[in-house]
Design a protein around this motif. Sequence first.
Motif, mmCIF file in Angstrom:
data_model
loop_
_atom_site.group_PDB
_atom_site.id
_atom_site.type_symbol
_atom_site.label_atom_id
_atom_site.label_comp_id
_atom_site.label_asym_id
_atom_site.label_seq_id
_atom_site.Cartn_x
_atom_site.Cartn_y
_atom_site.Cartn_z
ATOM 1 N N ARG A 1 0.830 -1.206 0.000
ATOM 2 C CA ARG A 1 0.000 0.000 0.000
ATOM 3 C C ARG A 1 0.865 1.257 0.000
ATOM 4 N N VAL A 2 1.909 1.277 0.817
ATOM 5 C CA VAL A 2 2.813 2.434 0.860
ATOM 6 C C VAL A 2 3.540 2.594 -0.470
ATOM 7 N N ALA A 3 3.959 1.479 -1.055
ATOM 8 C CA ALA A 3 4.660 1.556 -2.338
ATOM 9 C C ALA A 3 3.777 2.162 -3.415
ATOM 10 N N ARG B 1 4.475 5.656 -4.938
ATOM 11 C CA ARG B 1 4.977 5.299 -6.255
ATOM 12 C C ARG B 1 6.441 4.860 -6.206
ATOM 13 N N LEU B 2 6.709 3.952 -5.263
ATOM 14 C CA LEU B 2 8.034 3.367 -5.141
ATOM 15 C C LEU B 2 8.091 2.110 -6.000
ATOM 16 N N GLU B 3 9.044 2.024 -6.903
ATOM 17 C CA GLU B 3 9.127 0.906 -7.837
ATOM 18 C C GLU B 3 10.155 -0.140 -7.436
ATOM 19 N N THR C 1 5.470 12.985 -8.038
ATOM 20 C CA THR C 1 5.572 13.860 -9.204
ATOM 21 C C THR C 1 6.593 13.351 -10.216
ATOM 22 N N ASP C 2 7.039 12.088 -10.039
ATOM 23 C CA ASP C 2 8.088 11.568 -10.914
ATOM 24 C C ASP C 2 7.590 10.487 -11.851
ATOM 25 N N HIS C 3 6.269 10.289 -11.941
ATOM 26 C CA HIS C 3 5.783 9.266 -12.848
ATOM 27 C C HIS C 3 5.640 9.848 -14.261
ATOM 28 N N LEU C 4 5.336 8.972 -15.202
ATOM 29 C CA LEU C 4 5.427 9.321 -16.613
ATOM 30 C C LEU C 4 4.532 10.488 -17.004
#
Length: 982
Positions: free
Chosen positions: A350-352, A356-358, A756-759
Amino acid sequence: MAAAARTIDDVVRAFDDENLTIIVPTATWKRPLAAARARRTGGGQPLTVETFTSFAAALCNEAGIVRTRLSTSDADFLLRCAAREEGLSLGTLGVTSRSISRWKAAGHSPRSLEGESERAPSAYMSRLLSDCARLWAAFEEKKRGTAATPIDTLTYAETIVSTLTARDIVVLALDNPTELELLLIEQMFRSEWNVALSTAWSSDTSHLRDVGKVVYERLCKVGATVTCQTEHPPAQRQTCVVMPKHPVDEARRAAAVVLDRLQNGDQLQSMAIVDLGDREAIRLFREVFDSVGITLTTDDTKPLASTRAATTVRAALDVLWYGWRRSDLEHLLYGGLLSDTGTDERALIRVARQHRLEGGKGADGWLQDLHERQAELEQLLESDDDQQRDILPLLRDLRRALNAVTSLRDKLGDSPTICSAHEVVDIIRENIVGRLGIRAAAFALAADADVEGLPCAEREAVLSLDALAERYGALSSLFNDRALPFSEHVTEFWESVVTTQVRIPDSRLDGLAVVTPAEGRLRRYSTIIVPSFREGVLPRPHREPIDDVIDRGRQQRDVRMMVDDIVTMSDVDGVTIISRAIEVDETPTLQSPFQHFVTHNSRAADESLVNIYTVDDVVLYDFETRTSEPRRQQNPDRQFVDVLGVATIETLISKPMGPSALDIAAQCPYKYYASRLLELDESHLVTDRLSALERGVLLHATIRRFFDTVRGHVVENISTSEDLLAARIELSEERRSEYLDILHNHFIELRTKYGTDHLFAPTEFRTYIGTPTRKGLLQRWLELEFKDQANSILRPALFEWPITTTLQTYDVLGNAVEIPVRIRVDRIDVAEHDGKIVIGVIDYKSTQNSVSSRSRILAGEATQMPIYLAAVRQSFADHGIRVEPVSAIYRTIGTSLRSADDPVTKIVLADTATPVLQPSRQWRDDLVNLPIGTQVDELVKTIVPAYTTATRRTYPVRPKPTACRYCSFASLCRIDSWGISP
């Protein structure tokens, strides 16, 4: 001697000897032989039944011969090693150890393949044959290195037969014999052993079975007397070719035939379903037959790689291989067969997703990222106490996620780079299967399945994985004793898993048999049902491309063998029913080119049997009470839910409800039961965009903070009418640019919570903030707000206002009904008009597609606005504040700059006597002319049917016309098969 037996009962009758050993091709033959023996003797001493593999091993041990023999998985491992050394690709060649054994049994050798390559019809085939010959030679060289005391197969067979005392043996249906099996049979015929060999040839001598042909040639060389008994289909056999509409109809009508036969006195054991390899058809048959009380009996195998234990091991290996990627962790923790996963592991995923931790940087990378997020939230909490309610749950999840990563690292260990095979074996057996709890979970699952009488292969899968890992370590140390990259070890080990089958224990042994054509070869049935007998389904054994050169026509002969088996399975007066659905997945099917082989030399079935397949409404019989009734949709019965589940459902029913739950109940009672009570809704996939939920939370919070900033304080409690009126916010035209800056700043600040770092983050930012040439959606929304306030006396006052109350209304019979509700209203606007306080409710939506129309509201299909209006009025009345609702509005914000319609205001209720926003078109329904208070009362009455449906504890399949369009529960309610509930 060699002879052909007609049935298994004939074998038992002809060789009624307690000292007899019967050799069968597979273990699945043991059970019917034991049953035939029991019918023959009424119990007594059971026959000795062995597969040829176990029989040869027993002879070897008894003779005291020590020789290392390779299993199929070991041979495949050696074949892959040989391919790597020769620089060849097994995938391109399509060669396995079994195919090499088959070629050898047919008299081929690497040298003969080289000769065939010179006569090949094309350069490609010539190169393919040459590569196969080179691979075969390297494979044989590898095999010679595995024996501690090398001994050739012929000497091995001669030594066994000459050392042991002669005995009586019957060999049944020898399929695809290996070189060892052929040599053992040959030596037994040369010696004093009494061997009866059953060779089942086709009735058409031009299609001699390959097995029979090979055995015939070998035995003629030693002077054995070989008799071939052919069998022509008797004229009394009946064949019925039927074509139901679709696969579900095919299974239902087959069930009707079986029940009809039971009514006429036939035994369930005298009937069978033939499995042609269409697993989906067999699964569908199992479901339908289970629903009418008939169990399908199978003793099947499944690929080891498809078991939950194996997929969990692979997921754990991928976690180590790819540096702890989030996708691999999700596969492991959510879909894995683990014994001790809990809240910490769920919190990690859930935290990931929230942050947005990959992953991909190992366990230490996860710990570093999680600690950074934890520090950021703690700093935010210190600077803004107002967000305590939102931040504390996130911090709690982060701590649990850290615990989960630490625990997983302790169990899995660090990700290795270069390691030996024994280190990989320890990781698999000790860390993954042991410490992760796969072994314990698999054994517990198998134990539960044993109690319930259900098939489960997980225990066998774990044992097989342990054995494969141990064998991989032993073979690697023998042939490849050097450190390799961890990825190469995983790839090699998984190759052995993919080629391994595990047995599925099936405790349902007294049901309707599901057999393959080969399994039913020596059995006779009064009724045979062959489903999915259509073009493309009849299985063709996998053959290598070079088979077309070195063994032309084998593929066709194999299929003919299967068709002959289907024909000979029918008793002299039996019935063979061939069925194929007219269409599968809305695609028409074609007739099998082999159908005429089954129908040849047989007569048409009785008209009564065909009628069961042609009537429109199939009647399934209850064979216990001998009464008949149509099989129809039934309401879900909560007696099939466990005790804890029933208690949970009762708790959910008794809680206050919201509009979304009541809307689902209004669409379909069963959909409400499945989604809200059983909680079977599918989780949404995480994408590189803001999800609908994330976007909604972000925009709601942005608008709420904007108005609170403009007002100068946050309103948390309303005690009097003066407090309510004082909460109003008046926007000033002079401060428009300032308002836009406030709105943008709050949006930019809040969006950092969602990454803010996703595509697509830059695109989403421009959508709401805007570009130098185009206004953003937030500016459009602000302009719409100014426009609407200019045309209405209502002003924004309360935002995301929580309400828990009870609505008082009446049903159609005039009986009082109390509806407990719990809601959160996006926005409540307030004004004072003619000495009274009037209110309006606004609900924010993304686009116009998600807005409910007034007609759906009046029909009771969209309950949100009626609940909002009545709940706000009742909630303030509970505090002694009298308000009159005068307006209900949907306001969209939009999701794209290309949309010219968003934001927009959609009015669904408005008091014409009050200066509030009015619809552009005049409504023509009956409510328009009623006083506004009466309109709200009438609207609340439309909620009663949905509330009654949600709480009456019976949930029929009775959807509204459009409810099934996007429903994911159609496979559960089976509305396509059984229709709606009566």
